[in-house]
Design a protein around this motif. Structure first.
Motif, mmCIF file in Angstrom:
data_model
loop_
_atom_site.group_PDB
_atom_site.id
_atom_site.type_symbol
_atom_site.label_atom_id
_atom_site.label_comp_id
_atom_site.label_asym_id
_atom_site.label_seq_id
_atom_site.Cartn_x
_atom_site.Cartn_y
_atom_site.Cartn_z
ATOM 1 N N VAL A 75 7.905 -5.423 -4.870
ATOM 2 C CA VAL A 75 7.815 -5.271 -3.416
ATOM 3 C C VAL A 75 7.660 -6.638 -2.747
ATOM 4 O O VAL A 75 8.337 -6.931 -1.747
ATOM 5 N N ALA A 76 6.775 -7.472 -3.294
ATOM 6 C CA ALA A 76 6.566 -8.791 -2.698
ATOM 7 C C ALA A 76 7.835 -9.642 -2.776
ATOM 8 O O ALA A 76 8.204 -10.314 -1.800
ATOM 9 N N SER A 77 8.514 -9.618 -3.914
ATOM 10 C CA SER A 77 9.744 -10.415 -4.058
ATOM 11 C C SER A 77 10.822 -9.930 -3.100
ATOM 12 O O SER A 77 11.513 -10.744 -2.463
ATOM 13 N N THR A 78 10.979 -8.612 -3.009
ATOM 14 C CA THR A 78 11.991 -8.073 -2.096
ATOM 15 C C THR A 78 11.630 -8.372 -0.644
ATOM 16 O O THR A 78 12.499 -8.684 0.179
ATOM 17 N N TYR A 79 10.347 -8.268 -0.326
ATOM 18 C CA TYR A 79 9.898 -8.569 1.042
ATOM 19 C C TYR A 79 10.175 -10.026 1.401
ATOM 20 O O TYR A 79 10.737 -10.315 2.468
ATOM 21 N N HIS A 80 9.798 -10.938 0.521
ATOM 22 C CA HIS A 80 10.057 -12.355 0.805
ATOM 23 C C HIS A 80 11.557 -12.637 0.835
ATOM 24 O O HIS A 80 12.020 -13.475 1.627
ATOM 25 N N GLY A 81 12.314 -11.938 -0.013
ATOM 26 C CA GLY A 81 13.760 -12.110 0.029
ATOM 27 C C GLY A 81 14.349 -11.643 1.346
ATOM 28 O O GLY A 81 15.274 -12.273 1.889
ATOM 29 N N LEU A 82 13.812 -10.540 1.880
ATOM 30 C CA LEU A 82 14.292 -10.061 3.171
ATOM 31 C C LEU A 82 13.876 -11.012 4.294
ATOM 32 O O LEU A 82 14.647 -11.249 5.242
ATOM 33 N N ASP A 133 0.826 -1.209 0.000
ATOM 34 C CA ASP A 133 0.000 0.000 0.000
ATOM 35 C C ASP A 133 0.862 1.260 0.000
ATOM 36 O O ASP A 133 0.545 2.243 -0.677
ATOM 37 N N ALA A 134 1.944 1.221 0.748
ATOM 38 C CA ALA A 134 2.846 2.377 0.766
ATOM 39 C C ALA A 134 3.529 2.567 -0.587
ATOM 40 O O ALA A 134 3.714 3.703 -1.052
ATOM 41 N N ALA A 135 3.899 1.470 -1.223
ATOM 42 C CA ALA A 135 4.578 1.579 -2.520
ATOM 43 C C ALA A 135 3.655 2.121 -3.602
ATOM 44 O O ALA A 135 4.114 2.809 -4.527
#
Length: 481
Positions: A180-187, A72-74
């Protein structure tokens, strides 16, 4: 003998019709429909437990509040989305510009001047020439009548490209959500690996501490204690490297969402909700139905339509052109207390232009338009093939990751029992340190493999979200090429 005006008009119109018929060219056939390009069925297995969750907002049903907040922020004031909307506005403005060519063009001008109205010899000697004021205004109009649809074809081409730009704007949204989802799951994966590394290094330091005590007591050789110290140092280095990787991932998430890094760090400190391995959404069973939800495929179709319309416009350039003009002029001259009016008006001329010889310019324009159409059709077919590949790849990767999870969890459980048993034997003096370190490495590799496998499941879901078009729907009434 000079023909009457009405007879001349009929002759000119007949000549224009002959030229039009001679220059008329049939536009190329439409591109093949999706059913003829896409395969009849998917080869990779579809997600058997996929639910009917709306693909456009699939992340809201994932049960992860942190991911929802980040996406939502992105989506707020993102530069890539703003740029995409600007391209849509440009395309729509181009439609308006082309439509203006169908309407008459009207312009106005006005001027005022004051000066000596006399010339040399126009007044008696010794007498000043009169001072005159000139007021002039005029309206001019011109209209190029679109007899054979050249301008209308350009309007159609611009409209098709505007529709494609709108679809690509949604594609930018899908790409941003996927990033965003890929980076989030990667983190999240990086954090899981960091926790594993920290637990591993704590175990290594405990082993090194016990080895040092045993060496000082004379029960352990110095080389064995040195091996334990080296293992602890190696674990600490791995932990530092993993921490740096997590910092890099977090900064990438900051760039995508626009949130301050402390806020990201605080959000990521919340424990992740464990999700079911099954897909959270389902896709159409027929490939053609799935591909119709791809905005890039739709945009490629619109480009085919635009190129086809440009062929019509290029062909119409060989046909006669008809234009109509007119003007109204108001002129007042004031001099010596007198005012004279020289206002005029004119309707016409009605002008018919017939292209006879242009050095091959029109033919070259036709050839270029057809070449652009061939390119658009090839790009459209290539886009469909790429879309099929992306969906098949995401389905295959997701199915493989789900199929491997049970074995990966069983391997972690078995290696954890082995390490615990070996550690107990080592403390009792019934196993040496190399055996313990071998068991430790095996357990560490299995835990990393499981964490990466769970991340692969999430990555496959994000890839399938991208490949299926992100929930985009083609506008109603849009014709396929």
């Amino acid at each position: 003998m000079r023909l009457p005006f009405s007879r001349r008009c009929r002759v000119m119109w007949g000549a224009a019709t002959l030229v039009a018929l001679a220059g008329c060219a049939t536009p190329p056939p439409a591109a093949p429909p999706l059913e003829h390009i896409a395969p009849p069925a998917w080869i990779a297995p579809l997600p058997h437990a996929g639910s009917a969750v709306a693909l456009a907002d699939w992340w809201r049903a994932a049960g992860d509040a942190t991911l929802t907040e980040l996406i939502d922020a992105a989506l707020q004031d993102n530069p890539s989305l703003i740029a995409a909307e600007a391209r849509v506005a440009q395309a729509r403005a181009q439609v308006g510009s082309q439509r203006a060519g169908l309407l008459p063009q009207v312009g106005a001008a006005a001027s005022a001047s004051r000066g000596n109205a006399g010339g040399v010899g126009s007044t008696p000697p010794g007498v000043d020439p009169p001072v005159a004021t000139t007021l002039q205004a005029g309206v001019q109009a011109s209209w190029e009548i679109d007899l054979f649809g050249r301008q209308r074809a350009l309007v159609n081409a611009a409209s098709a490209r505007a529709e494609g730009a709108q679809a690509l704007a949604h594609l930018a949204r899908v790409a941003l959500v996927g990033d965003v989802a890929s980076t989030y799951h990667g983190l999240r994966l990086c954090q899981a690996l960091l926790d594993t590394a920290r637990q591993d290094v704590a175990s290594r330091f405990e082993t090194a501490r016990l080895a040092l005590i045993s060496r000082d007591a004379g029960f352990t050789a110095p080389a064995t204690a040195a091996l334990a110290d080296a293992s602890a140092a190696d674990g600490r280095a791995r932990t530092t490297q993993q921490q740096a990787a997590c910092d890099v991932q977090r900064k990438a998430l900051v760039a995508l969402t626009g949130l301050p890094e402390p806020d990201i760090e605080q959000k990521m400190a919340v424990a992740q909700v464990q999700q079911a391995p099954a897909a959270l959404f389902s896709i159409a069973s027929l490939p053609a139905d799935t591909l119709r939800q791809r905005p890039d495929v739709w945009a490629a179709e619109r480009e085919v339509l635009a190129a086809r319309a440009e062929i019509v416009s290029a062909d119409a350039a060989r046909w006669p052109g008809l234009s109509l003009g007119g003007n109204i002029g108001v002129l007042q001259l004031r001099a010596g207390g007198a005012t004279r009016d020289f206002s005029t008006w004119q309707f016409g001329p009605l002008q018919l232009s017939l292209p006879i010889f242009d050095g091959g310019r029109i033919a070259a324009g036709q050839a270029a338009a057809r070449a652009r159409y061939d390119e658009a059709v090839a790009n459209y077919q290539g886009r469909v093939r790429q879309a099929v590949q992306e969906v098949e790849t995401a389905l295959t990767q997701g199915a493989a990751a789900r199929a491997r999870e049970a074995d990966a969890r069983a391997a972690v459980g078995g290696y954890r029992q082995q390490f615990a048993a070996t550690e107990a034997l080592y403390r009792q003096g019934m196993a040496n340190l190399p055996q313990l370190e071998e068991a430790r490495r095996t357990l560490l590799v299995s835990e990393i493999t499981l964490a990466q496998l769970l991340n692969d499941q999430q990555a496959a879901g994000v890839a399938l979200y991208r490949a299926a078009g992100g929930g985009w729907q083609a506008p109603a009434g849009g014709a396929a090429p």
